[in-house]
Design a protein around this motif. Structure first.
Motif, PDB file in Angstrom:
ATOM      1  N   ASP A  50     -31.396  31.367  34.165  1.00  6.05           N
ATOM      2  CA  ASP A  50     -32.378  32.289  34.591  1.00  6.05           C
ATOM      3  C   ASP A  50     -33.278  32.662  33.404  1.00  6.05           C
ATOM      4  N   GLU A  51     -32.697  33.057  32.147  1.00  4.29           N
ATOM      5  CA  GLU A  51     -33.544  33.229  31.086  1.00  4.29           C
ATOM      6  C   GLU A  51     -34.228  32.461  30.704  1.00  4.29           C
ATOM      7  N   GLU A  93     -37.404  32.169  32.730  1.00 11.09           N
ATOM      8  CA  GLU A  93     -38.213  32.828  32.558  1.00 11.09           C
ATOM      9  C   GLU A  93     -39.242  32.919  31.315  1.00 11.09           C
ATOM     10  N   GLN A 124     -41.715  30.279  32.049  1.00  9.31           N
ATOM     11  CA  GLN A 124     -42.769  30.907  32.513  1.00  9.31           C
ATOM     12  C   GLN A 124     -43.811  31.484  31.672  1.00  9.31           C
ATOM     13  N   THR A 125     -42.827  32.279  30.765  1.00  7.98           N
ATOM     14  CA  THR A 125     -43.692  32.970  29.682  1.00  7.98           C
ATOM     15  C   THR A 125     -44.545  31.932  28.698  1.00  7.98           C
TER      16      THR A 125
END
Length: 469
Positions: A207-208, A211, A214-215
């Protein structure tokens, strides 16, 4: 049914001790001929000077009779930089010590090798020595009688090599190739691009990771480069997700049952779809190979993308494809940005350990009709002195005991630490399974990346390959 070895903790103890220790830290021209692929440009710069090469069994008194001339046909894939030069130098040195020997050396890039070797294998005419990763492909070659059991021929020195690495090239108790390298796949990343996007540490969970992808994208940075055209770089994602979700047990169940319809595979496909939905890859990734300026390696080497899921050979190829530095420099010295490594993240709810890996070794299979001098050459190039020379290039993690401290490339430290902590390392799935199944895994993974198939479609196609193999 033929069997292949699954790499376990017990088999890897020797090599893990070897690589853990590594965390601390121009021969005369002979009669050899090298044939390189058209796009390859071998460097003429000589490697660093070394002590005189050790004698081999072929040296010394020949008993008064000159040995018959012998040509060793050797196919390898170290097609750029320091390892290309070193393999040539070692061949030259061997010829100098054994004047009756000549080499016919054929050098190809990874994918070009796979295409070029097939006609030779299909015509029952393998080279004397040729690149091998073990697993299903080697088992197929054994079954076809293309390679020979060299167990007795190497019995006097094979124990000088890591038992875990050697086990990758065993089939039904026989040894058919000699390893020279062993490593593990993980994420290489551009620390400067991470910092530019405001990411201060690599992710530890899936999940990280999503993320962070996407960042990076929100910051205008291409998050991931992948060689979709070559397919096998994409298969690393599916393989790792299966391992992280189902652990070693899932891989064993799939292999035993010859059935990819497994809960861990289905969930891996679902998690891979989450990544694909982010559209994180470089423009034209499906037509992008692994090496070269326009490939995955080039996108990373020129700082156009932030992340690449690749093995220990990655940094050297990033530097080569990015056009940086000189071949005798370490990759960390050649790259114009700071790079580091992190293991494939854990998946929430999965049972796989963060340090368990997808990996494997490089070795040379021995053709069925190879001369005895080919075996002597394998002993020569894997001697501790010459294994140290391979480790010093920064491109190889040698498997010879006593060559530990030759690996001085700082980029390898986190990879080696993770490898040393691993309780299980799974051979690349496209090599572990029979060749037809490995090809189907790569084909179907490419379709998943392209949005042209569901995981259920992929399972059906892979199982069809199982049924026909």
């Amino acid at each position: 049914m033929r069997s292949t070895k699954l790499t376990r903790l017990g088999a890897l103890l020797a090599v893990l001790a070897l690589v853990a220790a590594a965390c601390g830290g121009g021969g005369a021209a002979g009669d050899t001929t090298t044939t390189a692929a058209p796009d390859d440009t071998p460097s003429t710069e000589a490697p660093p000077a070394t002590d005189a090469p050790p004698e081999t069994e072929a040296d010394g008194d020949t008993g008064g009779d000159e040995p018959e001339p012998v040509t060793i046909e050797w196919w390898h894939i170290q097609n750029q930089g320091a390892m290309l030069e070193l393999w040539q130098t070692l061949a030259d040195e061997f010829v100098e010590m054994n004047p009756h020997v000549t080499f016919d050396i054929v050098v190809n890039e990874n994918e070009a090798f796979k295409d070029a070797i097939q006609p030779r294998l299909q015509s029952n005419d393998p080279p004397d020595l040729f690149q091998s990763w073990g697993g299903g492909d080697l088992a197929d070659q054994v079954e076809a009688g293309l390679v020979r059991d060299i167990s007795s021929e190497v019995s006097g020195w094979i124990d000088n090599l890591s038992a875990g690495a050697v086990s990758l090239f065993e089939v039904d108790g026989g040894l058919y190739a000699v390893p020279f390298d062993l490593g593990m796949v993980g994420f290489w990343y551009n620390k400067e691009l991470f910092a530019q996007a405001g990411i201060d540490a690599p992710p530890t969970t899936w999940d990280e990771f999503l993320e962070d992808v996407q960042t990076l994208k929100d910051a205008g940075i291409t998050p991931i480069a992948v060689g979709g055209q070559d397919k096998w770089p994409a298969h690393f994602y599916l393989a790792y997700l299966i391992l992280r979700i189902g652990g070693q047990q899932a891989i064993e169940e799939i292999a035993t049952n010859r059935d990819f319809d497994h809960p861990a595979v289905i969930e891996a496909g679902n998690q891979l779809q989450r990544l694909v939905d982010l559209d994180p890859f470089q423009e034209g990734f499906l037509a992008s190979p692994w090496p070269g300026p326009d490939g995955e390696a080039g996108w990373i080497g020129t700082g156009q993308a932030a992340i690449s899921l690749m093995g220990q050979w990655g940094p050297g190829e990033y530097a080569n494809s990015g056009g940086h530095g000189e071949p005798d420099q370490l990759p960390s010295e050649r790259l114009p940005f700071e790079m580091s490594w992190f293991p494939f993240p854990e998946v929430e709810g999965g049972v796989g350990d963060l340090n368990d890996g997808i990996g494997g070794g490089n070795g040379f299979a021995v053709g069925a009709d190879a001369p005895p001098e080919a075996i002597e050459f394998l002993e020569y190039i894997t001697s501790v002195e010459n294994a140290r020379r391979t480790g010093e290039t920064g491109a190889i993690l040698p498997v010879t005991k006593g060559a530990e401290d030759s690996v001085t490339e700082p980029l390898m430290v986190p990879l080696l630490e993770s490898l040393a902590s691993s309780e299980f390392v799974q051979l690349y799935l496209d090599q572990y399974f029979p060749a037809a199944v490995g090809e189907a895994i790569n084909d179907e993974t490419q379709k998943l990346f392209a949005g042209q198939a569901t995981i259920e479609d992929a399972i059906q196609a892979i199982n069809a390959a199982f049924a026909s193999s």
